[in-house]
Motif scaffolding. Structure first.
Motif, PDB file in Angstrom:
ATOM      1  N   GLY A 144       0.836  -1.202   0.000  1.00 51.72           N
ATOM      2  CA  GLY A 144       0.000   0.000   0.000  1.00 51.72           C
ATOM      3  C   GLY A 144       0.866   1.246   0.000  1.00 51.72           C
ATOM      4  O   GLY A 144       0.649   2.178  -0.777  1.00 51.72           O
ATOM      5  N   ALA A 145       1.863   1.239   0.871  1.00 58.45           N
ATOM      6  CA  ALA A 145       2.757   2.393   0.947  1.00 58.45           C
ATOM      7  C   ALA A 145       3.532   2.549  -0.353  1.00 58.45           C
ATOM      8  O   ALA A 145       3.729   3.664  -0.844  1.00 58.45           O
ATOM      9  CB  ALA A 145       3.723   2.221   2.117  1.00 58.45           C
ATOM     10  N   ASN A 146       3.937   1.440  -0.941  1.00 59.41           N
ATOM     11  CA  ASN A 146       4.684   1.510  -2.194  1.00 59.41           C
ATOM     12  C   ASN A 146       3.816   2.011  -3.352  1.00 59.41           C
ATOM     13  O   ASN A 146       4.311   2.675  -4.259  1.00 59.41           O
ATOM     14  CB  ASN A 146       5.284   0.145  -2.541  1.00 59.41           C
ATOM     15  N   THR A 147       2.535   1.640  -3.316  1.00 56.48           N
ATOM     16  CA  THR A 147       1.622   2.163  -4.333  1.00 56.48           C
ATOM     17  C   THR A 147       1.569   3.683  -4.238  1.00 56.48           C
ATOM     18  O   THR A 147       1.688   4.392  -5.240  1.00 56.48           O
ATOM     19  CB  THR A 147       0.209   1.583  -4.139  1.00 56.48           C
ATOM     20  N   ALA A 148       1.408   4.163  -3.008  1.00 55.98           N
ATOM     21  CA  ALA A 148       1.356   5.613  -2.804  1.00 55.98           C
ATOM     22  C   ALA A 148       2.664   6.257  -3.240  1.00 55.98           C
ATOM     23  O   ALA A 148       2.681   7.294  -3.902  1.00 55.98           O
ATOM     24  CB  ALA A 148       1.076   5.920  -1.336  1.00 55.98           C
ATOM     25  N   LEU A 149       3.747   5.595  -2.905  1.00 58.98           N
ATOM     26  CA  LEU A 149       5.072   6.117  -3.257  1.00 58.98           C
ATOM     27  C   LEU A 149       5.220   6.270  -4.764  1.00 58.98           C
ATOM     28  O   LEU A 149       5.769   7.234  -5.273  1.00 58.98           O
ATOM     29  CB  LEU A 149       6.147   5.169  -2.714  1.00 58.98           C
ATOM     30  N   ARG A 150       4.698   5.285  -5.461  1.00 55.10           N
ATOM     31  CA  ARG A 150       4.763   5.276  -6.918  1.00 55.10           C
ATOM     32  C   ARG A 150       4.128   6.543  -7.510  1.00 55.10           C
ATOM     33  O   ARG A 150       4.560   7.045  -8.539  1.00 55.10           O
ATOM     34  CB  ARG A 150       3.992   4.046  -7.409  1.00 55.10           C
ATOM     35  N   ILE A 244      15.926   2.776  -2.754  1.00 53.66           N
ATOM     36  CA  ILE A 244      15.790   1.455  -2.131  1.00 53.66           C
ATOM     37  C   ILE A 244      14.479   0.797  -2.521  1.00 53.66           C
ATOM     38  O   ILE A 244      14.113  -0.258  -2.041  1.00 53.66           O
ATOM     39  CB  ILE A 244      15.899   1.531  -0.594  1.00 53.66           C
ATOM     40  N   LYS A 245      13.750   1.457  -3.433  1.00 52.92           N
ATOM     41  CA  LYS A 245      12.501   0.934  -4.005  1.00 52.92           C
ATOM     42  C   LYS A 245      11.447   0.648  -2.942  1.00 52.92           C
ATOM     43  O   LYS A 245      10.755  -0.365  -2.972  1.00 52.92           O
ATOM     44  CB  LYS A 245      12.774  -0.294  -4.855  1.00 52.92           C
ATOM     45  N   GLY A 246      11.346   1.552  -2.015  1.00 55.64           N
ATOM     46  CA  GLY A 246      10.214   1.535  -1.084  1.00 55.64           C
ATOM     47  C   GLY A 246      10.355   0.539   0.043  1.00 55.64           C
ATOM     48  O   GLY A 246      11.438   0.033   0.333  1.00 55.64           O
ATOM     49  N   TRP A 247       9.220   0.288   0.652  1.00 55.62           N
ATOM     50  CA  TRP A 247       9.182  -0.540   1.836  1.00 55.62           C
ATOM     51  C   TRP A 247       9.194  -2.025   1.479  1.00 55.62           C
ATOM     52  O   TRP A 247       8.679  -2.424   0.441  1.00 55.62           O
ATOM     53  CB  TRP A 247       7.918  -0.237   2.637  1.00 55.62           C
ATOM     54  N   ASP A 248       9.786  -2.807   2.354  1.00 56.14           N
ATOM     55  CA  ASP A 248       9.683  -4.260   2.237  1.00 56.14           C
ATOM     56  C   ASP A 248       8.504  -4.712   3.079  1.00 56.14           C
ATOM     57  O   ASP A 248       7.977  -3.955   3.877  1.00 56.14           O
ATOM     58  CB  ASP A 248      10.966  -4.933   2.747  1.00 56.14           C
TER      59      ASP A 248
ATOM     60  N   TYR B 227       7.270  -4.724  -4.074  1.00 60.55           N
ATOM     61  CA  TYR B 227       7.444  -3.716  -5.115  1.00 60.55           C
ATOM     62  C   TYR B 227       6.124  -3.479  -5.832  1.00 60.55           C
ATOM     63  O   TYR B 227       5.368  -4.408  -6.101  1.00 60.55           O
ATOM     64  CB  TYR B 227       8.505  -4.156  -6.128  1.00 60.55           C
ATOM     65  N   ILE B 228       5.847  -2.202  -6.114  1.00 59.27           N
ATOM     66  CA  ILE B 228       4.643  -1.846  -6.849  1.00 59.27           C
ATOM     67  C   ILE B 228       5.044  -1.007  -8.041  1.00 59.27           C
ATOM     68  O   ILE B 228       5.754  -0.016  -7.904  1.00 59.27           O
ATOM     69  CB  ILE B 228       3.681  -1.005  -5.974  1.00 59.27           C
ATOM     70  N   GLY B 229       4.602  -1.410  -9.213  1.00 56.85           N
ATOM     71  CA  GLY B 229       4.907  -0.607 -10.390  1.00 56.85           C
ATOM     72  C   GLY B 229       4.246  -1.202 -11.610  1.00 56.85           C
ATOM     73  O   GLY B 229       3.770  -2.343 -11.572  1.00 56.85           O
ATOM     74  N   PRO B 245      12.380  -5.162 -10.596  1.00 55.79           N
ATOM     75  CA  PRO B 245      13.457  -4.171 -10.532  1.00 55.79           C
ATOM     76  C   PRO B 245      13.998  -3.997  -9.112  1.00 55.79           C
ATOM     77  O   PRO B 245      15.062  -3.427  -8.919  1.00 55.79           O
ATOM     78  CB  PRO B 245      12.776  -2.883 -11.014  1.00 55.79           C
ATOM     79  N   LYS B 246      13.247  -4.482  -8.118  1.00 56.24           N
ATOM     80  CA  LYS B 246      13.701  -4.292  -6.747  1.00 56.24           C
ATOM     81  C   LYS B 246      14.506  -5.490  -6.266  1.00 56.24           C
ATOM     82  O   LYS B 246      15.606  -5.339  -5.741  1.00 56.24           O
ATOM     83  CB  LYS B 246      12.492  -4.065  -5.838  1.00 56.24           C
ATOM     84  N   CYS B 247      13.967  -6.698  -6.481  1.00 55.30           N
ATOM     85  CA  CYS B 247      14.645  -7.862  -5.916  1.00 55.30           C
ATOM     86  C   CYS B 247      15.205  -8.794  -6.993  1.00 55.30           C
ATOM     87  O   CYS B 247      15.753  -9.849  -6.675  1.00 55.30           O
ATOM     88  CB  CYS B 247      13.701  -8.626  -4.990  1.00 55.30           C
TER      89      CYS B 247
END
Ligand SMILES: [Zn+2]
Ligand SMILES: [Zn+2]
Ligand SMILES: [Zn+2]
Lengths: 440, 482
Positions: A144-150, A244-248, B227-229, B245-247
């Motif tokens: 969810g956080a990564n979606t927002a980050l995107r 770092i491509k967001g949260w794990d 990862y989201i994209g 792209p992340k892992c």
């Protein structure tokens, strides 16, 4: 009963006067060695240093604030969550009160099964939300956080929880540290307990947040070993976060991301003047559940996923090592040591067990009172008068000494031996399965 | 049966059929003259235009005329098929349509022609006359590409320009209210808020800037690393594998190691990212971009003529219940005719010239639809005010129909009479321009000399026949005014 106790205390005092101060230290070694030293002496010294430093660097901070407000960077406020619709309106409205207004509010609905989507869509139509994205299927807090980050386009990211509320200068305060030191990669906000009057459980948590957590974080931040940025309120440099491509995946993703920042050489600081209020679990049962989840993350993320920090390598960094070591020592090792201590007392001083317990209680209570009063001089912002907590200082002995310790023990056992966090319902099963498989 | 063919006309079974082909100029007199018309159907557009022109004409001698199509293959336009009365494959076959012609002609004779002041009433009259003479009871709405609203009632919609077609629905509603039709549901329709057009382009637009230019991507969620994209993040230039792209792991199996939790649109104009697109309906006719919640909803119905409706054809239908009763400054048409008769009597004893003339609103349908009933009323009232002001009190005015005024211009030379009418027309046009900015009024005028030779009725008919031939007036003093 009382007579019996007073006789016991008499006996004990006689015993002490006979055996001398070294014996006293022998009996209460746990208290003197760990609790008093780490959580009182170090804290006191650090707080004094912080106070002095603040006086001398006030001009510097004002200058940082001025530069920040002049630049007016866009701040992306990310609020991922499931079934949070009921809180979003209040949150969006309260954000309008912020002294700093150049922000975009991004809400991610992570597969809610209530009316969250409707609420948010209408808030967006009315301009209270800038971006709203709904994930039809739940993916967990990190996704969810990564979606927002995107979707975010700000220079800094502020991560918020929907059910929290914020001081009107909270956003401003949490961003200033980035302008004070460009090595700062992330800033943790100061979380306070909004419902501290609701029940005994919330009052004790209120006490804990304002002393152990808030002061503890001020100190560890000063010492350079601050480790967990609360998901309820944290600010991050966007470039690093993208790097770092967001949260794990969580649980414990709040601690995880700071480790990643540290590995890249950024400073993580705590800003006690950036205040957020949250509602904490109102029963001990719910509290135990919450803490079980938090505590498991120590094992999973410190000992498993990021064990490399502890090992000599080209990326080895002393502060990171200390931060880890301190964390592991004062949570995991001490937890084990405490049981050693209990055994020690049981076997070697079995005759005086009641007296020792009482004495222990007395020592801790006194420390609590001392801290309550002393720390009060170092808090710039408090949501409850410290006098409110006075009657509860003795109870904190049980809260810290027994309740939290017991919960922690259980969770460590579960995680170490059963990797329980992967079964946690907090994450969707699909993601947990994958995470377990690849060992993170 | 004897068939003879000369001068582009065929006689058969006692009827004269005019054959009209693509090179013939439009001539309403010629159409009125024959008993039936045969259109040489070499060109579909020509056929359509001609049929529309005949059926939408204001004179019953023209619009009720039997029309046959000379064609080898059937015409595809469903509306034209509804509006013609038959097909012949060669001129030799004309005898096969004699019966039909006879039938229609007999029915046309039964029709009572009344002139109405009400535009709606006139339209209803025309429509019912067409239906009754063709033994039709139903009027169905056809989905029709050439219709301005998308649905076409052949006998009625034909009278309207594309942009004014939505009036058809109002008029039919009126007819239903007055008990002339019953209706049944056919379809639902949404019209442009700006122009009542039915050709709308529905599409998703950016909620921020309303642009329809956007790209859409599926968001991919990689479970192991959260990862989201979009999918393109996972593509590489070397092979077809999809790598995170992340892992760096390869995507294997949707639902197991990744899924697509959401779809995201990105506005190419303002770069806004959104899921909750708005739907807007762009009008193809006027380019207005409608909020769909504001579109005008209409129910399209099929109509069936009632007994009362049928009787309109035989008894006339002077005004709808919504019409105005009389217009001050005018006399009834019957009264006008009587006065005219007296004037002809006077002419026999005196030596001066008297005239009759008309003032015809050439775009009445358009004016009606632009202004609506109430303002059209005031427009007519104003027009009559101007006329009254510029004519002598001895001259009288009457409505011939909803768009035509007839008037007498006595004791002046015809040339002067025409000049007076012309001046009044251009004055009216510029006045209307000022008061009703949205509409341009088109007016035709003509005056002819009264004679004592033929009856007043015939002279009136002759006058009205000149309407088609008369060019439009132009606003003479426009330069002075602007
Ligand atoms: Zn339109
Ligand atoms: Zn846009
Ligand atoms: Zn991945």
């Amino acid at each position: 009963m009382i007579e019996a106790i007073s006789i016991e205390i008499d006996n004990f005092l006689n015993y002490i006067s006979e055996v001398g101060i070294s014996k006293l230290f022998r009996i209460f070694w746990f208290f003197f060695m760990f609790e008093l030293f780490r959580y009182l002496i170090v804290d006191m010294l650090a707080l004094i240093m912080i106070k002095i430093k603040r006086v001398f660097t006030k001009k510097y901070r004002d200058e940082a604030r001025r530069r920040f407000l002049q630049e007016q960077p866009l701040i992306s406020i990310l609020v991922p969550g499931k079934n949070e619709g009921k809180h979003i309106f209040k949150l969006a409205n309260s954000l309008r009160e912020q002294t700093y207004q150049n922000f975009e509010l991004i809400i991610v609905d992570d597969g809610s099964d209530d009316n969250t989507e409707e609420i948010c869509r209408s808030l967006k139509r009315n301009g209270l939300i800038d971006i709203f994205i709904r994930n039809e299927v739940r993916g967990g807090k990190a996704s969810g956080a990564n979606t927002a980050l995107r979707l975010a386009s700000g220079k800094y990211v502020v991560h918020l929880d929907a059910d929290c509320s914020y001081d009107m200068d909270a956003i401003e305060q949490i961003i200033i540290p980035f302008y004070e030191d460009e090595r700062v990669g992330a800033v943790g906000g100061n979380v306070m307990v909004r419902n501290y009057k609701e029940s005994l459980a919330t009052t004790l948590q209120g006490f804990e947040y304002s002393d152990a957590i808030s002061i503890g974080r001020m100190v560890s931040s000063y010492l350079g070993i601050y480790k967990i940025i609360s998901g309820a309120f944290g600010a991050f440099r966007m470039d690093v976060l993208r790097n770092i491509k967001g949260w794990d995946i969580g649980p414990g993703l709040d601690g995880d991301i700071t480790v990643k920042y540290r590995k890249l050489g950024y400073r993580i600081v705590f800003e006690d003047r950036a205040v957020c209020q949250t509602s904490v679990p109102n029963t001990f049962r719910k509290l135990a559940k919450q803490r079980l989840r938090w505590d498991k993350s120590l094992i999973r993320f410190r000992l498993r996923k990021h064990k490399d920090v502890m090992l000599p390598s080209e990326n080895f960094n002393l502060l990171n090592f200390l931060s880890f070591a301190e964390n592991i020592t004062y949570t995991l090792i001490l937890n084990i040591k405490w049981y050693v201590y209990v055994f020690d007392v049981f076997f070697n001083f079995s005759g005086m067990i009641w007296v020792i317990l009482l004495m222990n209680f007395f020592l801790y209570t006194m420390t609590n009172y001392f801290k309550l009063i002393f720390f009060n001089f170092f808090r710039e912002r408090k949501n409850a008068p410290f006098s409110y907590f006075i009657p509860f200082a003795p109870l904190m002995v049980f809260y810290h000494g027994y309740f939290l310790r017991f919960v922690r023990t259980i969770s460590y056992i579960k995680e170490i031996f059963f990797k329980a966090s992967y079964e946690d319902a907090w994450n969707p099963e699909k993601t947990s399965l994958k995470a377990k498989e690849i060992g993170i | 049966m004897k068939v003879s063919y000369e001068n582009n006309a065929i006689k058969s079974g006692g009827f004269d059929f005019g054959v009209i082909s693509i090179n013939d100029p439009w001539n309403s007199e010629r159409i009125a003259y024959y008993d039936g018309i045969i259109i040489d159907g070499v060109n579909d557009d020509f056929v359509r235009n001609l049929v529309v022109r005949i059926r939408s004409h204001h004179r019953s001698e023209v619009y009720l005329k039997p029309i046959f199509l000379l064609k080898n293959v059937s015409i595809k336009d469903p509306i034209i098929n509804e509006l013609i009365d038959g097909v012949v494959f060669s001129l030799d076959q004309v005898e096969f349509v004699v019966e039909r012609t006879k039938d229609i002609s007999l029915k046309v004779k039964e029709i009572l022609e009344v002139k109405s002041l009400s535009f709606e009433a006139e339209m209803i009259n025309k429509t019912i006359n067409l239906l009754v003479t063709r033994d039709k009871k139903q009027m169905q709405a056809f989905p029709y590409i050439r219709s301005g609203i998308g649905y076409f009632y052949p006998e009625l919609s034909i009278n309207f320009a594309r942009e004014d077609e939505s009036n058809v629905l109002k008029i039919l509603e009126m007819g239903e209210d007055d008990g002339l039709f019953t209706s049944s549901f056919n379809d639902r329709l949404y019209l442009c808020t700006n122009c009542n057009g039915g050709f709308l382009n529905y599409r998703e637009v950016c909620p921020q800037c309303s642009s329809s230019h956007s790209t859409t991507e599926d968001m991919v969620h990689h479970f192991p690393c959260a990862y989201i994209g979009p999918m393109k993040d996972f593509q590489n230039t070397i092979d077809d594998e999809l790598n995170c792209p992340k892992c760096n792991k390869t995507l294997r199996h949707i639902g197991v190691d990744y899924d697509k939790p959401s779809e995201l649109h990105t506005c190419q104009k303002c770069n806004h990212k959104y899921q909750d697109y708005h739907v807007r309906a762009k009008c193809i006719s006027c380019h207005h971009d409608n909020y769909i919640e504001n579109l005008i909803p209409k129910e399209i119905k099929n109509y069936t003529l009632t007994r009362k409706g049928r009787s309109v054809a035989y008894n006339g239908y002077v005004s709808t219940t919504r019409d105005f009763d009389e217009v001050p400054g005018t006399v009834k048409y019957d009264v006008f005719k009587i006065m005219l008769k007296y004037e002809i009597e006077r002419l026999r004893q005196n030596d001066y010239t008297s005239n009759i003339g008309f003032m015809h609103l050439a775009n009445a349908g358009e004016i009606y639809s632009r202004l609506g009933l109430e303002r059209q009323k005031s427009l007519i009232a104003e027009m009559i005010g101007i006329l009254r002001h510029n004519l002598r009190s001895a001259d009288f005015i009457a409505f011939y129909d909803a768009s035509t005024l007839v008037l007498s211009l006595n004791e002046i030379p015809t040339k002067i009479a025409n000049k007076i009418l012309n001046d009044i027309a251009s004055l009216t046009i510029s006045l209307m321009k000022r008061n009703f900015k949205t509409v341009e009024v088109q007016i035709k005028t003509n005056a002819i000399k009264l004679t004592t030779e033929i009856s007043h009725e015939l002279q009136l008919q002759n006058l009205v026949r000149t309407i088609d031939r008369t060019p439009q007036n132009i606003e003479k003093d426009s330069e002075e005014n602007e």
